[in-house]
Design a protein around this motif. Structure first.
Motif, mmCIF file in Angstrom:
data_model
loop_
_atom_site.group_PDB
_atom_site.id
_atom_site.type_symbol
_atom_site.label_atom_id
_atom_site.label_comp_id
_atom_site.label_asym_id
_atom_site.label_seq_id
_atom_site.Cartn_x
_atom_site.Cartn_y
_atom_site.Cartn_z
ATOM 1 N N GLN A 3 -29.858 -12.173 -32.651
ATOM 2 C CA GLN A 3 -31.274 -11.850 -32.674
ATOM 3 C C GLN A 3 -32.077 -13.139 -32.693
ATOM 4 O O GLN A 3 -31.808 -14.042 -33.486
ATOM 5 C CB GLN A 3 -31.618 -11.015 -33.904
ATOM 6 N N ILE A 4 -33.061 -13.213 -31.814
ATOM 7 C CA ILE A 4 -33.957 -14.361 -31.754
ATOM 8 C C ILE A 4 -35.380 -13.827 -31.918
ATOM 9 O O ILE A 4 -35.783 -12.882 -31.245
ATOM 10 C CB ILE A 4 -33.848 -15.108 -30.412
ATOM 11 N N ILE A 5 -36.138 -14.422 -32.805
ATOM 12 C CA ILE A 5 -37.524 -14.020 -33.012
ATOM 13 C C ILE A 5 -38.426 -15.069 -32.379
ATOM 14 O O ILE A 5 -38.288 -16.264 -32.639
ATOM 15 C CB ILE A 5 -37.835 -13.882 -34.514
ATOM 16 N N LEU A 21 -37.895 -13.168 -19.195
ATOM 17 C CA LEU A 21 -36.693 -12.482 -19.662
ATOM 18 C C LEU A 21 -36.241 -11.417 -18.671
ATOM 19 O O LEU A 21 -35.040 -11.263 -18.424
ATOM 20 C CB LEU A 21 -36.932 -11.861 -21.039
ATOM 21 N N LYS A 22 -37.182 -10.695 -18.091
ATOM 22 C CA LYS A 22 -36.835 -9.675 -17.108
ATOM 23 C C LYS A 22 -36.194 -10.301 -15.871
ATOM 24 O O LYS A 22 -35.202 -9.798 -15.363
ATOM 25 C CB LYS A 22 -38.077 -8.877 -16.701
ATOM 26 N N LYS A 23 -36.750 -11.417 -15.392
ATOM 27 C CA LYS A 23 -36.192 -12.083 -14.213
ATOM 28 C C LYS A 23 -34.801 -12.642 -14.493
ATOM 29 O O LYS A 23 -33.962 -12.696 -13.602
ATOM 30 C CB LYS A 23 -37.138 -13.174 -13.721
ATOM 31 N N PHE A 28 -34.421 -7.212 -24.076
ATOM 32 C CA PHE A 28 -35.194 -7.594 -25.253
ATOM 33 C C PHE A 28 -35.913 -6.366 -25.814
ATOM 34 O O PHE A 28 -36.087 -5.364 -25.136
ATOM 35 C CB PHE A 28 -36.204 -8.698 -24.923
ATOM 36 N N GLU A 29 -36.307 -6.487 -27.060
ATOM 37 C CA GLU A 29 -37.091 -5.458 -27.729
ATOM 38 C C GLU A 29 -38.348 -6.098 -28.276
ATOM 39 O O GLU A 29 -38.307 -7.223 -28.769
ATOM 40 C CB GLU A 29 -36.317 -4.848 -28.900
ATOM 41 N N LYS A 30 -39.430 -5.377 -28.172
ATOM 42 C CA LYS A 30 -40.684 -5.855 -28.742
ATOM 43 C C LYS A 30 -40.933 -5.141 -30.057
ATOM 44 O O LYS A 30 -40.797 -3.938 -30.141
ATOM 45 C CB LYS A 30 -41.851 -5.567 -27.791
#
Length: 72
Positions: A3-5, A21-23, A28-30
């Motif tokens: 996990q990275i914040i 991140l998508k590319k 990921f989760e917001k």
């Protein structure tokens, strides 16, 4: 799972990181729970709190008026 914040300063940075991140095809989760009021929102709230309570419209009535006006 690691996990990275990441703390972002504004919507522009958030959009950039999401796009990156998508590319890179990184999932990921917001966390939308961490919400801060902007100065503009605080100003509107303060103005609303200073209004005459006799003019108060509850949420249900307010939504009804919006729905009637905009058809939503």
């Amino acid at each position: 799972m690691t996990q990275i914040i990441i703390n972002l300063n504004n919507k522009e940075e958030e959009t950039f990181v999401e796009t990156f991140l998508k590319k890179m095809k990184i999932s990921f989760e917001k966390n939308e729970d961490d919400f801060e009021l902007t100065d503009e929102i605080r100003k509107v709230i303060d103005e609303r709190l200073m209004e005459d309570e006799n003019m108060y419209v509850d949420a249900e009535e307010s939504l009804k008026k919006v729905s009637e006006k905009y058809g939503i």
